[in-house]
Design an enzyme around this catalytic site. Structure first.
Site, PDB file in Angstrom:
ATOM      1  N   HIS A  50      14.165   8.058 -11.223  1.00 29.69           N
ATOM      2  CA  HIS A  50      14.959   8.498 -10.070  1.00 29.69           C
ATOM      3  C   HIS A  50      16.373   8.821 -10.553  1.00 29.69           C
ATOM      4  CE1 HIS A  50      12.386   6.567  -6.633  1.00 29.69           C
ATOM      5  NE2 HIS A  50      11.641   7.200  -7.544  1.00 29.69           N
ATOM      6  N   GLU A  82      19.317   7.843  -9.703  1.00 30.72           N
ATOM      7  CA  GLU A  82      20.217   6.708  -9.918  1.00 30.72           C
ATOM      8  C   GLU A  82      19.846   5.928 -11.169  1.00 30.72           C
ATOM      9  OE1 GLU A  82      19.574   7.100  -5.367  1.00 30.72           O
ATOM     10  OE2 GLU A  82      18.414   7.363  -7.219  1.00 30.72           O
ATOM     11  N   CYS A 117      16.634   3.926  -3.154  1.00 36.35           N
ATOM     12  CA  CYS A 117      15.453   3.150  -2.805  1.00 36.35           C
ATOM     13  C   CYS A 117      15.646   1.721  -3.321  1.00 36.35           C
ATOM     14  CB  CYS A 117      14.207   3.781  -3.418  1.00 36.35           C
ATOM     15  SG  CYS A 117      14.085   3.575  -5.218  1.00 36.35           S
ATOM     16  N   CYS A 146      16.156   1.556  -7.142  1.00 33.02           N
ATOM     17  CA  CYS A 146      17.446   2.038  -7.627  1.00 33.02           C
ATOM     18  C   CYS A 146      18.580   1.096  -7.248  1.00 33.02           C
ATOM     19  CB  CYS A 146      17.710   3.436  -7.077  1.00 33.02           C
ATOM     20  SG  CYS A 146      16.551   4.678  -7.694  1.00 33.02           S
TER      21      CYS A 146
END
Length: 216
Positions: free
Chosen positions: A109, A111, A139, A142
């Site tokens: 992801h 991040e 999420c 992250c």
């Protein structure tokens, strides 16, 4: 614990800067090395003597990040972008996009990937002293990584609910993850929400979402 003249002067300068930028002091512990401040919006922040990123600066950084992320619509559409900047100066340390598809890595992801690259650059697992900006609310994976890295703040644009209109999400807010941790990280957002939601609504992104959901 006593304060040296230099430490006291630096702390006083920080307080003056905070007051000038619209913050007001909250109750603080005598002799504490940090200062609790409350913004005009009512959010309380703890700082340790550096310059605080203002709401106006947050918006500026998020707009820049959204504009940069929008460039992906011409190549490989992606609504998820992330910046990591110095909390004290606003200077960018690292910027990256989500790379789940290109790296065949479900943990890549924006991040997590940006934090990996930032830590590698610093040669340290700690991102204390840095603020993470992301075009979409992190999420749980992250946000957990941000907590483990010791990030000062997380600032997001679109919300999990915004993203869930177009792609699957885990329905646990970043603030809830932080609240359930014994590690401290300020979560601010949404900031420049419309600019970040526009990434999800772009026609090329909409076409890409259809491909994402049809993959086996």
């Amino acid at each position: 614990m006593g304060w040296s003249r230099r430490a006291f002067a630096g702390r006083a300068a920080c307080v003056g800067l905070l007051l000038a930028r619209g913050f007001r002091l909250s109750a603080e512990v005598e002799g504490s090395a940090s200062i609790m401040v409350r913004s005009a919006m009512g959010d309380e922040h703890e700082v340790g003597g550096g310059v605080v990123l203002t709401p106006a600066k947050d918006a500026e950084i998020m707009r820049s990040l959204a504009e940069w992320t929008m460039l992906s619509m011409e190549t490989a559409p992606n609504p998820f972008g992330c910046d990591i900047v110095s909390t004290a100066t606003g200077e960018r340390l690292m910027r990256a996009l989500n790379a789940v598809g290109t790296e065949h890595d479900p943990s890549a992801h924006a991040e997590v990937r940006t934090m990996r690259l930032a830590c590698a650059k610093l040669k340290s697992p700690s991102l204390k002293g840095y603020t993470l900006y992301t075009t979409c609310e992190p999420c749980p994976m992250c946000m957990s990584d941000a907590l483990w890295a010791g990030v000062d703040r997380v600032v997001y644009g679109a919300t999990i609910e915004d993203a869930n209109k177009y792609c699957k999400q885990i329905q646990i807010s970043a603030r809830e993850v932080a609240r359930r941790s014994d590690m401290v990280c300020i979560v601010d957002g949404p900031v420049e929400q419309a600019a970040c939601v526009a990434l999800f609504e772009h026609p090329k992104m909409q076409a890409a979402f259809k491909q994402w959901t049809s993959r086996k």
